[in-house]
Motif scaffolding. Structure first.
Motif, short mmCIF file in Angstrom:
data_model
loop_
_atom_site.label_atom_id
_atom_site.label_comp_id
_atom_site.label_asym_id
_atom_site.label_seq_id
_atom_site.Cartn_x
_atom_site.Cartn_y
_atom_site.Cartn_z
N ASP A 119 5.83 11.89 -0.52
CA ASP A 119 4.54 11.21 -0.46
C ASP A 119 3.79 11.61 -1.73
O ASP A 119 3.14 12.66 -1.79
CB ASP A 119 3.77 11.60 0.79
N ALA A 157 1.48 9.78 -3.19
CA ALA A 157 0.31 8.89 -3.27
C ALA A 157 -0.77 9.46 -4.19
O ALA A 157 -1.46 8.72 -4.87
CB ALA A 157 -0.26 8.63 -1.88
N GLN A 158 -0.90 10.80 -4.20
CA GLN A 158 -1.95 11.43 -5.01
C GLN A 158 -1.40 12.05 -6.29
O GLN A 158 -2.10 12.79 -6.96
CB GLN A 158 -2.63 12.53 -4.18
N THR A 193 -2.81 16.49 5.55
CA THR A 193 -2.56 15.34 4.68
C THR A 193 -3.42 14.18 5.14
O THR A 193 -4.08 14.26 6.18
CB THR A 193 -1.06 14.95 4.73
N PHE A 194 -3.38 13.10 4.36
CA PHE A 194 -4.03 11.87 4.81
C PHE A 194 -3.22 11.30 5.98
O PHE A 194 -2.00 11.44 6.04
CB PHE A 194 -4.11 10.86 3.67
N LEU A 196 5.51 4.31 2.70
CA LEU A 196 6.09 5.34 3.58
C LEU A 196 6.80 4.69 4.76
O LEU A 196 7.92 5.05 5.12
CB LEU A 196 4.98 6.28 4.09
N TYR A 212 -9.12 17.38 4.16
CA TYR A 212 -9.44 16.50 5.25
C TYR A 212 -10.10 17.34 6.33
O TYR A 212 -9.63 18.47 6.55
CB TYR A 212 -8.16 15.85 5.76
N GLY A 240 -2.52 -1.50 -2.83
CA GLY A 240 -1.22 -1.70 -3.46
C GLY A 240 -0.45 -0.40 -3.41
O GLY A 240 -1.03 0.68 -3.22
N LYS A 278 -7.25 6.35 -6.52
CA LYS A 278 -6.13 7.13 -7.06
C LYS A 278 -6.20 7.16 -8.59
O LYS A 278 -6.89 6.35 -9.21
CB LYS A 278 -4.81 6.53 -6.59
N SER A 288 0.86 -1.20 0.00
CA SER A 288 0.00 0.00 0.00
C SER A 288 0.89 1.24 0.00
O SER A 288 2.11 1.14 0.24
CB SER A 288 -0.89 0.02 1.25
N GLY A 289 0.25 2.38 -0.18
CA GLY A 289 0.99 3.64 -0.06
C GLY A 289 1.44 3.85 1.37
O GLY A 289 2.52 4.40 1.62
N SER A 290 0.63 3.42 2.31
CA SER A 290 0.98 3.57 3.74
C SER A 290 2.24 2.77 4.04
O SER A 290 3.16 3.26 4.71
CB SER A 290 -0.15 3.04 4.64
N SER A 346 0.56 5.27 -4.15
CA SER A 346 -0.54 4.42 -3.68
C SER A 346 -1.34 3.99 -4.90
O SER A 346 -1.60 4.81 -5.79
CB SER A 346 -1.45 5.21 -2.74
N ALA A 375 -1.98 8.56 6.81
CA ALA A 375 -0.85 7.63 6.60
C ALA A 375 0.51 8.31 6.66
O ALA A 375 1.48 7.71 7.14
CB ALA A 375 -1.00 6.93 5.25
N THR A 376 0.60 9.54 6.18
CA THR A 376 1.88 10.25 6.16
C THR A 376 2.45 10.36 7.57
O THR A 376 3.62 10.03 7.82
CB THR A 376 1.70 11.70 5.60
N VAL A 417 4.33 16.22 0.91
CA VAL A 417 3.17 15.52 0.33
C VAL A 417 2.72 16.31 -0.89
O VAL A 417 2.55 17.53 -0.80
CB VAL A 417 2.01 15.42 1.35
C1 LIG Z 1 -1.30 11.62 0.76
C2 LIG Z 1 -1.46 10.15 0.99
N1 LIG Z 1 -0.48 9.47 1.60
C3 LIG Z 1 -0.57 8.14 1.80
C4 LIG Z 1 -1.68 7.43 1.42
C5 LIG Z 1 -1.76 5.99 1.76
O1 LIG Z 1 -1.98 5.15 0.68
P1 LIG Z 1 -2.74 3.77 0.85
O2 LIG Z 1 -4.19 4.05 1.02
O3 LIG Z 1 -2.43 3.03 -0.41
O4 LIG Z 1 -2.16 3.08 2.04
C6 LIG Z 1 -2.72 8.09 0.76
C7 LIG Z 1 -3.92 7.35 0.32
O5 LIG Z 1 -5.03 7.73 0.51
C8 LIG Z 1 -2.62 9.49 0.56
O6 LIG Z 1 -3.60 10.17 -0.04
#
Ligand SMILES: Cc1ncc(COP(=O)(O)O)c(C=O)c1O
Length: 382
Positions: A157, A159-160, A85-86, A64, A311, A194, A186, A59-61, A181, A88-89, A131
């Protein structure tokens, strides 16, 4: 009229034979974890992002997290990032035991204000995670200047922002690592979770490959502790099947964004529109800044228009990060953005008629008697 925020069914209808064949091939091979499909996808994404290596992850998470682990970042270390940010960062920084240090955003682009980074660097700072929010890159020149001066690792980051560019360079290719991500919403989404890390450093890529398989190298021998961060073959096959369409989808998103810009200008509704800095904005989201955001969102929902707030709560105001000790007001631009921003549909399949309907709904909302006062007064800063 119904205007979904995202229309993955419509997208699938246009690429169904290729995606179905790619999945069927994996089923026939019964090779589900890593393997040739993942390697093929890694090569294609590395090339697309202008990097020499790519490592498929879960995953994107986890992308990172794996980068922070690869650098041995942990307790006692500080990592600078944005509070807007989301999760996960910032979650990744906390999960390795390091301390997230925030700098506020530039209110025009919503990306971290790179001019504030230097003031936050201490002897404990190890890394910066810019990000590239909504599909537009942060000011990487400024980020890299601080990184070089203070010997800090940069983990983008992205991801977007797959395919976004600044000064001709792609998202993910400027820092030491770039994290993507493939979450289905996305611009390049898989059929599940993934992600991928890109880098042009062979040693770093090798370390990530070891980390994604519990640190095992050779098999069952562990010099380092990793995790199960592997990308599976079905996701890799779907991503590879969709990648040849990505530039067309990006062009459609950019066209939709331009169409909104002119429709809003013609409507005379005073709302904040996205600021596009020089470079390639891939419009993962088209985010407007509006007074009475929550009321507008409720009205749009009633009228069939899908929207989302990315957010509503900044990271420094999250309950789980209360231990960082930031009061409300600590990062005012991020807090203001969290109250005023709204993402409206910009997906590639959006029709002209749908875009007009969205803008009409927003114009009508601000023309009603109760809200006329807001519609005619510009928000403090847009
Ligand atoms: C800015 C940002 N970072 C990290 C992620 C994490 O990605 P994932 O959902 O694949 O774990 C996302 C996903 O929404 C994101 O938007």
């Amino acid at each position: 009229m119904n205007v979904p925020l995202l229309d993955l069914k419509a997208q699938y209808a246009t690429i169904k034979p290729a995606v179905d064949a790619a999945i069927a091939e994996v089923m026939e091979s019964q090779h589900f974890i890593l393997g040739p499909k993942v390697e093929q996808c890694e090569k294609a994404i590395a090339q697309y992002s202008g990097c020499s290596h790519a490592v498929g992850v879960s995953s994107g998470s986890d992308a990172l997290l794996a980068c922070l682990m690869a650098e041995g970042i942990g307790p006692g270390d500080e990592v600078i990032t944005t509070p807007y940010t989301f999760f996960a960062t910032v979650g990744a920084i906390a999960r390795v035991g390091a301390t997230p240090i925030f700098v506020d955003i530039d209110p025009a682009t919503y990306n971290l204000d790179a001019s504030q980074i230097r003031d936050q660097v201490t002897g404990k700072t190890r890394a910066i995670i810019p990000v590239h929010l909504y599909g537009q890159m942060a000011d990487m020149d400024a980020v890299m200047r601080v990184s070089e001066e203070r010997d800090l690792v940069v983990i983008e980051d992205a991801a977007q922002a797959i395919g976004a560019e600044r000064n001709g360079r792609r998202a993910g290719s400027i820092g030491h690592y770039g994290c993507f991500s493939f979450f289905p919403s996305k611009n390049l989404g898989a059929a599940g979770d993934g992600g991928m890390v890109v880098t042009s450093d062979a040693a770093r890529a090798e370390r990530l490959k070891t980390l994604r398989a519990h640190g095992s190298k050779p098999k069952y021998h562990h010099k380092i502790i990793g995790g199960n961060f592997r990308l599976d073959a079905v996701q890799a096959a779907v991503v590879s099947a969709k990648l040849p369409h990505l530039d067309d989808w990006t062009a459609a998103r950019q066209r939709n964004a331009k169409r909104y810009d002119s429709l809003f200008a013609a409507s005379k509704v005073r709302i904040g529109l996205p600021t596009v800095a020089p470079g390639r904005h891939i419009f993962n989201q088209y985010v407007i800044r509006v007074p009475q955001r929550d009321q507008l969102q409720a009205v749009l929902q009633r009228r069939g228009v899908g929207t989302e707030v990315y957010y509503p709560v900044t990271m420094h105001q999250q309950e789980c990060f209360a231990y960082l000790g930031h009061a409300t007001g600590a990062f005012p631009e991020s807090e203001r953005a969290a109250k005023e921003t709204l993402a409206i549909p910009v997906h590639p399949e959006l029709t002209d008629e749908q875009a007009r309907y969205v803008v009409d709904c927003i114009r009508e909302f601000y023309q009603t008697a109760q809200t006329a006062a807001f519609a005619t007064s510009t928000p403090a800063r847009m």
